[in-house]
Design an enzyme around this catalytic site. Structure first.
Site, PDB file in Angstrom:
ATOM      1  N   PHE A  84     -30.360 -26.645   3.495  1.00 54.65           N
ATOM      2  CA  PHE A  84     -30.840 -25.759   2.427  1.00 54.65           C
ATOM      3  C   PHE A  84     -29.683 -25.071   1.702  1.00 54.65           C
ATOM      4  CE2 PHE A  84     -34.409 -25.438   5.522  1.00 54.65           C
ATOM      5  CZ  PHE A  84     -35.460 -25.801   4.694  1.00 54.65           C
ATOM      6  N   SER A 127     -35.122 -30.935  -5.969  1.00 57.56           N
ATOM      7  CA  SER A 127     -35.964 -30.116  -6.845  1.00 57.56           C
ATOM      8  C   SER A 127     -36.614 -30.988  -7.912  1.00 57.56           C
ATOM      9  CB  SER A 127     -35.059 -29.078  -7.509  1.00 57.56           C
ATOM     10  OG  SER A 127     -35.718 -28.485  -8.588  1.00 57.56           O
ATOM     11  N   TYR A 152     -26.758 -26.258 -12.171  1.00 57.59           N
ATOM     12  CA  TYR A 152     -27.528 -26.228 -10.920  1.00 57.59           C
ATOM     13  C   TYR A 152     -28.328 -27.529 -10.762  1.00 57.59           C
ATOM     14  CZ  TYR A 152     -31.433 -25.461  -7.782  1.00 57.59           C
ATOM     15  OH  TYR A 152     -32.368 -25.624  -6.779  1.00 57.59           O
ATOM     16  N   LYS A 156     -28.143 -30.976  -7.954  1.00 58.52           N
ATOM     17  CA  LYS A 156     -29.209 -31.633  -7.174  1.00 58.52           C
ATOM     18  C   LYS A 156     -29.180 -33.148  -7.431  1.00 58.52           C
ATOM     19  CE  LYS A 156     -30.671 -28.034  -5.105  1.00 58.52           C
ATOM     20  NZ  LYS A 156     -30.281 -27.840  -3.700  1.00 58.52           N
ATOM     21  N   ASN A 182     -42.620 -25.537  -7.171  1.00 56.30           N
ATOM     22  CA  ASN A 182     -42.251 -24.110  -7.260  1.00 56.30           C
ATOM     23  C   ASN A 182     -42.681 -23.336  -6.018  1.00 56.30           C
ATOM     24  OD1 ASN A 182     -42.277 -25.199 -10.074  1.00 56.30           O
ATOM     25  ND2 ASN A 182     -41.501 -23.143 -10.458  1.00 56.30           N
ATOM     26  N   ASP A 301     -36.670 -24.053 -20.478  1.00 59.63           N
ATOM     27  CA  ASP A 301     -37.950 -24.161 -19.755  1.00 59.63           C
ATOM     28  C   ASP A 301     -38.701 -25.411 -20.198  1.00 59.63           C
ATOM     29  OD1 ASP A 301     -37.908 -21.993 -18.085  1.00 59.63           O
ATOM     30  OD2 ASP A 301     -39.051 -20.670 -19.419  1.00 59.63           O
TER      31      ASP A 301
HETATM   32  P1  NAD Z   1     -31.845 -18.908  -0.655  1.00 57.63           P
HETATM   33  O1  NAD Z   1     -30.723 -18.447  -1.499  1.00 57.63           O
HETATM   34  O2  NAD Z   1     -32.853 -17.907  -0.225  1.00 57.63           O
HETATM   35  O3  NAD Z   1     -31.276 -19.634   0.657  1.00 57.63           O
HETATM   36  C1  NAD Z   1     -30.076 -20.362   0.658  1.00 57.63           C
HETATM   37  C2  NAD Z   1     -29.227 -19.851   1.828  1.00 57.63           C
HETATM   38  O4  NAD Z   1     -28.016 -20.609   1.894  1.00 57.63           O
HETATM   39  C3  NAD Z   1     -28.839 -18.380   1.697  1.00 57.63           C
HETATM   40  O5  NAD Z   1     -29.195 -17.710   2.907  1.00 57.63           O
HETATM   41  C4  NAD Z   1     -27.319 -18.403   1.494  1.00 57.63           C
HETATM   42  O6  NAD Z   1     -26.702 -17.279   2.090  1.00 57.63           O
HETATM   43  C5  NAD Z   1     -26.937 -19.714   2.138  1.00 57.63           C
HETATM   44  N1  NAD Z   1     -25.735 -20.378   1.594  1.00 57.63           N
HETATM   45  C6  NAD Z   1     -25.468 -20.658   0.290  1.00 57.63           C
HETATM   46  N2  NAD Z   1     -24.286 -21.310   0.193  1.00 57.63           N
HETATM   47  C7  NAD Z   1     -23.792 -21.437   1.469  1.00 57.63           C
HETATM   48  C8  NAD Z   1     -22.614 -22.011   2.023  1.00 57.63           C
HETATM   49  N3  NAD Z   1     -21.680 -22.581   1.248  1.00 57.63           N
HETATM   50  N4  NAD Z   1     -22.446 -21.977   3.375  1.00 57.63           N
HETATM   51  C9  NAD Z   1     -23.377 -21.402   4.164  1.00 57.63           C
HETATM   52  N5  NAD Z   1     -24.501 -20.832   3.695  1.00 57.63           N
HETATM   53  C10 NAD Z   1     -24.716 -20.854   2.352  1.00 57.63           C
HETATM   54  O7  NAD Z   1     -32.545 -20.131  -1.412  1.00 57.63           O
HETATM   55  P2  NAD Z   1     -33.947 -20.855  -1.141  1.00 57.63           P
HETATM   56  O8  NAD Z   1     -34.893 -20.464  -2.215  1.00 57.63           O
HETATM   57  O9  NAD Z   1     -34.327 -20.704   0.273  1.00 57.63           O
HETATM   58  O10 NAD Z   1     -33.522 -22.362  -1.430  1.00 57.63           O
HETATM   59  C11 NAD Z   1     -33.112 -23.233  -0.398  1.00 57.63           C
HETATM   60  C12 NAD Z   1     -32.742 -24.574  -1.001  1.00 57.63           C
HETATM   61  O11 NAD Z   1     -33.873 -25.090  -1.730  1.00 57.63           O
HETATM   62  C13 NAD Z   1     -31.583 -24.546  -1.985  1.00 57.63           C
HETATM   63  O12 NAD Z   1     -30.826 -25.721  -1.805  1.00 57.63           O
HETATM   64  C14 NAD Z   1     -32.277 -24.560  -3.330  1.00 57.63           C
HETATM   65  O13 NAD Z   1     -31.467 -25.108  -4.331  1.00 57.63           O
HETATM   66  C15 NAD Z   1     -33.470 -25.454  -3.034  1.00 57.63           C
HETATM   67  N6  NAD Z   1     -34.606 -25.238  -3.964  1.00 57.63           N
HETATM   68  C16 NAD Z   1     -35.124 -23.984  -4.085  1.00 57.63           C
HETATM   69  C17 NAD Z   1     -36.185 -23.780  -4.964  1.00 57.63           C
HETATM   70  C18 NAD Z   1     -36.756 -22.383  -5.149  1.00 57.63           C
HETATM   71  O14 NAD Z   1     -37.462 -22.172  -6.144  1.00 57.63           O
HETATM   72  N7  NAD Z   1     -36.532 -21.445  -4.253  1.00 57.63           N
HETATM   73  C19 NAD Z   1     -36.711 -24.859  -5.700  1.00 57.63           C
HETATM   74  C20 NAD Z   1     -36.158 -26.131  -5.525  1.00 57.63           C
HETATM   75  C21 NAD Z   1     -35.097 -26.306  -4.638  1.00 57.63           C
END
Ligand code: NAD
Length: 343
Positions: A84, A127, A152, A156, A182, A301
């Site tokens: 993640f 995503s 961003y 991905k 989402n 968007d």
């Molecule tokens: P989030 O920011 O809550 O969680 C990501 C975590 O990764 C955080 O705790 C951060 O501290 C940690 N992190 C970031 N870079 C790091 C690194 N280099 N080393 C160690 N830790 C690191 O985000 P989320 O919403 O839980 O998203 C998780 C994943 O899902 C991400 O890859 C995001 O791109 C993807 N995603 C999220 C969404 C959304 O809407 N939330 C949608 C599509 C994809």
């Protein structure tokens, strides 16, 4: 805990923390790496309160190749990785593209290199942004990947390519890329949820923050789109359903001896909801009035997107179960929890 050990990078974040809970519920032993750049270690206590288990936690940046290699070599019993860890703000990535390319790509490359030829089941957070503005709805996994609208989104797309190429070169690696729609809502306990920093870019945290008095009126970004009520349409998915999809993906890779070691799945509900429908769902689910005003369109968007989710249903035996009303009431319970218990 004695189940299979699964490394969860970014495991104290929004989706990661919910997935850690579901891994524990499913009998796995999660082990977390997070640099806490966008989360707090308090989440570990919250996970313990929910599950009775405090997962092992390692704080470091996955861009640090020495730390990553050392960790992987010292943990030879890891069966799976759910990756993640990444930065995730579209707007921030436009302002600071290099920090996004560095963080999201270096961390992935380090992790893959550190594995060398070890057998591994690897789940990647992708995503629906990879589809851009889709030509056909619901969008299927076969739809063309469009030129990314933001650095961003590009990270991905590039990450998926890195993973595909690496599975071709490394016979022991299996990868499942989950293309999330989402994610919203929070755990039923209201002990974990989304912790946005600054003004939320996503609709649901904006609604809950506005309703609790942290923000002014919700701004609806455009009501002149070619949709029934003129506002943008998205496929909202409850974060607990999303978390469970990761366990289904791991289980599928554990059983599966398919030639195809790189798989992609849409993870959504398959149902689109407009911005106004979501605001009204929030009001109906909580009984709280959410004031909103119309604003201009926001650059980048897409008008509408929702997923065809049959492939995940058929191949992963996974299906979203929680509806928009539960998404809204759980997000609201979490917003109230953090008002009383700031993190
Ligand atoms: P989030 O920011 O809550 O969680 C990501 C975590 O990764 C955080 O705790 C951060 O501290 C940690 N992190 C970031 N870079 C790091 C690194 N280099 N080393 C160690 N830790 C690191 O985000 P989320 O919403 O839980 O998203 C998780 C994943 O899902 C991400 O890859 C995001 O791109 C993807 N995603 C999220 C969404 C959304 O809407 N939330 C949608 C599509 C994809």
């Amino acid at each position: 805990m004695s189940g299979k050990k699964v490394l969860v990078t970014g495991g104290t974040g929004f989706i990661g923390s919910h997935t850690v809970v579901e891994l524990i519920n499913a009998g796995y032993t999660p082990i977390i790496i997070d640099d806490l750049s966008n989360s707090t270690p308090q989440i570990l206590n919250q996970i313990e309160t929910i599950t009775g288990v405090k997962p092992d936690f390692f704080q470091f940046d996955l861009c640090d190749s020495k730390a990553t290699f050392e960790f992987i070599s010292q943990n030879s019993d890891i069966d799976g990785i759910i990756h993640f860890a990444a930065f995730k703000s579209v707007g921030e990535s436009v302002e600071n593209p290099l920090s996004y390319y560095r963080n999201n790509l270096y961390s992935l490359v380090n992790l893959l290199e550190s594995l060398s030829d070890r057998p591994m089941n690897f789940v990647f957070s992708s995503s629906c942004t990879v589809y851009g503005e889709p030509e056909k709805l619901p969008v299927t996994e076969e739809a063309p990947v469009k030129k990314a609208e933001s650095p961003y989104g590009n990270t991905k797309q590039i990450s998926e390519e890195i993973l595909l190429d690496t599975t071709k070169a490394k016979g022991n690696l299996k990868v499942t890329a989950l293309r999330y729609f989402n994610p919203v809502g929070a755990h039923a306990s209201a002990l974990i949820g989304e912790l946005p920093t600054g003004v939320p870019q996503n609709l649901v945290p904006f609604i809950t923050q506005a309703a609790i008095g942290k923000r002014g009126d919700i701004v609806v970004h455009g009501n002149d789109y070619n949709t029934p009520d003129g506002t943008c349409i998205r496929d909202y998915i409850h974060v607990v359903d999303l978390a469970k999809a990761h366990i289904s993906a791991l289980k599928k890779m554990e059983q599966h001896t398919d030639e195809d070691r790189f798989k992609v799945y849409n993870i959504g509900t398959g149902k689109g909801s407009s911005v106004l429908e979501v605001i009204h769902a929030f009001e109906n689910a909580t009984g709280v009035k959410a004031g909103y005003k119309m604003g201009p369109r926001r650059p980048g968007d897409v008008e509408q997107i929702f997923g065809e989710v049959g492939k995940a249903e058929r191949e992963l035996a996974w299906k979203a179960e929680l509806n928009l009303s539960v998404m809204m009431s759980s997000a609201w319970a979490w917003e109230n929890y953090i008002k009383e218990n700031p993190m």
